[in-house]
Design an enzyme around this catalytic site. Sequence first.
Site, PDB file in Angstrom:
ATOM      1  N   ASP A  88       0.845  -1.193   0.000  1.00  0.00           N
ATOM      2  CA  ASP A  88       0.000   0.000   0.000  1.00  0.00           C
ATOM      3  C   ASP A  88       0.881   1.243   0.000  1.00  0.00           C
ATOM      4  O   ASP A  88       1.644   1.474   0.939  1.00  0.00           O
ATOM      5  CB  ASP A  88      -0.895   0.026   1.242  1.00  0.00           C
ATOM      6  CG  ASP A  88      -2.009  -0.998   1.192  1.00  0.00           C
ATOM      7  OD1 ASP A  88      -2.226  -1.593   0.126  1.00  0.00           O
ATOM      8  OD2 ASP A  88      -2.666  -1.196   2.232  1.00  0.00           O
ATOM      9  N   ASN A 113     -20.100  -3.832   1.504  1.00  0.00           N
ATOM     10  CA  ASN A 113     -20.446  -2.515   2.008  1.00  0.00           C
ATOM     11  C   ASN A 113     -21.615  -1.984   1.181  1.00  0.00           C
ATOM     12  O   ASN A 113     -22.118  -2.673   0.283  1.00  0.00           O
ATOM     13  CB  ASN A 113     -19.238  -1.576   1.997  1.00  0.00           C
ATOM     14  CG  ASN A 113     -18.667  -1.335   0.605  1.00  0.00           C
ATOM     15  OD1 ASN A 113     -19.371  -1.455  -0.409  1.00  0.00           O
ATOM     16  ND2 ASN A 113     -17.388  -0.987   0.541  1.00  0.00           N
ATOM     17  N   GLY A 139     -22.154   0.635  11.954  1.00  0.00           N
ATOM     18  CA  GLY A 139     -22.127  -0.781  12.312  1.00  0.00           C
ATOM     19  C   GLY A 139     -22.334  -1.685  11.116  1.00  0.00           C
ATOM     20  O   GLY A 139     -21.678  -1.538  10.082  1.00  0.00           O
ATOM     21  N   ASP A 172      -8.131   6.876   9.922  1.00  0.00           N
ATOM     22  CA  ASP A 172      -7.874   6.322   8.594  1.00  0.00           C
ATOM     23  C   ASP A 172      -8.707   5.052   8.437  1.00  0.00           C
ATOM     24  O   ASP A 172      -8.543   4.102   9.194  1.00  0.00           O
ATOM     25  CB  ASP A 172      -6.373   6.014   8.444  1.00  0.00           C
ATOM     26  CG  ASP A 172      -6.004   5.452   7.079  1.00  0.00           C
ATOM     27  OD1 ASP A 172      -6.895   5.306   6.214  1.00  0.00           O
ATOM     28  OD2 ASP A 172      -4.816   5.148   6.883  1.00  0.00           O
ATOM     29  N   ASP A 206     -11.505  -5.039   5.761  1.00  0.00           N
ATOM     30  CA  ASP A 206     -10.745  -6.286   5.854  1.00  0.00           C
ATOM     31  C   ASP A 206     -10.577  -6.719   7.309  1.00  0.00           C
ATOM     32  O   ASP A 206     -10.623  -7.923   7.616  1.00  0.00           O
ATOM     33  CB  ASP A 206      -9.375  -6.124   5.202  1.00  0.00           C
ATOM     34  CG  ASP A 206      -9.476  -5.745   3.739  1.00  0.00           C
ATOM     35  OD1 ASP A 206     -10.429  -6.203   3.078  1.00  0.00           O
ATOM     36  OD2 ASP A 206      -8.622  -4.996   3.261  1.00  0.00           O
ATOM     37  N   ARG A 237      -6.238   4.236  13.959  1.00  0.00           N
ATOM     38  CA  ARG A 237      -4.810   4.330  13.693  1.00  0.00           C
ATOM     39  C   ARG A 237      -4.584   4.326  12.187  1.00  0.00           C
ATOM     40  O   ARG A 237      -5.390   3.767  11.438  1.00  0.00           O
ATOM     41  CB  ARG A 237      -4.057   3.150  14.329  1.00  0.00           C
ATOM     42  CG  ARG A 237      -4.164   3.106  15.835  1.00  0.00           C
ATOM     43  CD  ARG A 237      -3.533   1.836  16.375  1.00  0.00           C
ATOM     44  NE  ARG A 237      -2.122   1.740  16.021  1.00  0.00           N
ATOM     45  CZ  ARG A 237      -1.386   0.644  16.208  1.00  0.00           C
ATOM     46  NH1 ARG A 237      -1.927  -0.453  16.720  1.00  0.00           N
ATOM     47  NH2 ARG A 237      -0.113   0.650  15.881  1.00  0.00           N
ATOM     48  N   GLY A 280      -3.035   3.458   8.404  1.00  0.00           N
ATOM     49  CA  GLY A 280      -2.603   2.240   7.741  1.00  0.00           C
ATOM     50  C   GLY A 280      -3.637   1.148   7.822  1.00  0.00           C
ATOM     51  O   GLY A 280      -4.697   1.295   8.443  1.00  0.00           O
TER      52      GLY A 280
END
Length: 325
Positions: free
Chosen positions: A26, A196, A251, A272, A278, A311, A313
């Site tokens: 990434d 999603n 949710g 982020d 995932d 956090r 990343g």
Amino acid sequence: MTGTAHTTDTPRRPLDVLVVGSANADLVTVVERHPAPGETVLGSDLTVHPGGKGANQAVAAARLGARAGLLARVGDDAHGRLLAASLADAGVDTGPVLTGGAPTGVALIAVDGRGDNTIVVSPGANGRLTPADVVDARAVLASAAVVSLQLEIPSASVAAAVRTAVAAGTRVVLNPSPPAPLPPDVLAACDPLVVNEHEARALLRSPTGGAPATGSADAADPAEPADAAGRAEALRRRGPRSVVVTLGAAGALVCGPQGTEHVPAPAVEAVDATGAGDAFTGALAWRLALGEDLASAVRFAVRVGAASVTRPGAQTSYPAADALP
């Protein structure tokens, strides 16, 4: 990591979760806002993180305590070595990971001030994970309680993995991202299909159960259910055994034979959102592997997804089980 997958004669320690999917580097920059078409904006210094939906899910599950493995393909390059180190550090079984065929896949990620992201993926070696590789790894698939998949590898390889898992009696969790056509037997094996809201709309607007052939996946469709619960129920009628629709900070929805249930997420300050889906799916697959019912597994997974957005990343943000909100 090797260039040859494990065969049916190779004994393996049973896995809770085997993830079959992508492994990327990434490349991330932070922007004040995402550019409009044709516009240039300035970003922060570029950072490089291990990622890819497959590797992300495997790391998320392993960090939580799962016996997790990954069947993927990376390049014989610095990005491949970065991924190998990250997977091993998280405790992921990298025995099924293959090397060579193309450079390691790369994801170009821009994150704005609200933590929302846009992602462009160059598949690289991910596109060289073949159905034959999957067949060679059939003993590994049979050793797992749950096989978790995404669509960043060739669709024929996804179908081969699903069919191999079904033949072995292994539960299938599939996130159709990016949306693409799904054969009816693949869709029918999903328990659950995890989407999603964007992916749910794309699937509903395609008669084949994948991305629409033309037009925008977000364009209005008068035949589409107006709310997320209606879309979840409409998706389940397409064939999967169950459906989970993730709703970000709101949710997730769980839709199965007994109806639809909303599972709220804890309130957190988002930094982020990269890889949050995932983290959710990896956690969900692990709890299903432990024998939890779907709603209970989703309740755990939304906590993991919420923790991951606090956090920066993807893999670097994934929590251990004792660090959940």
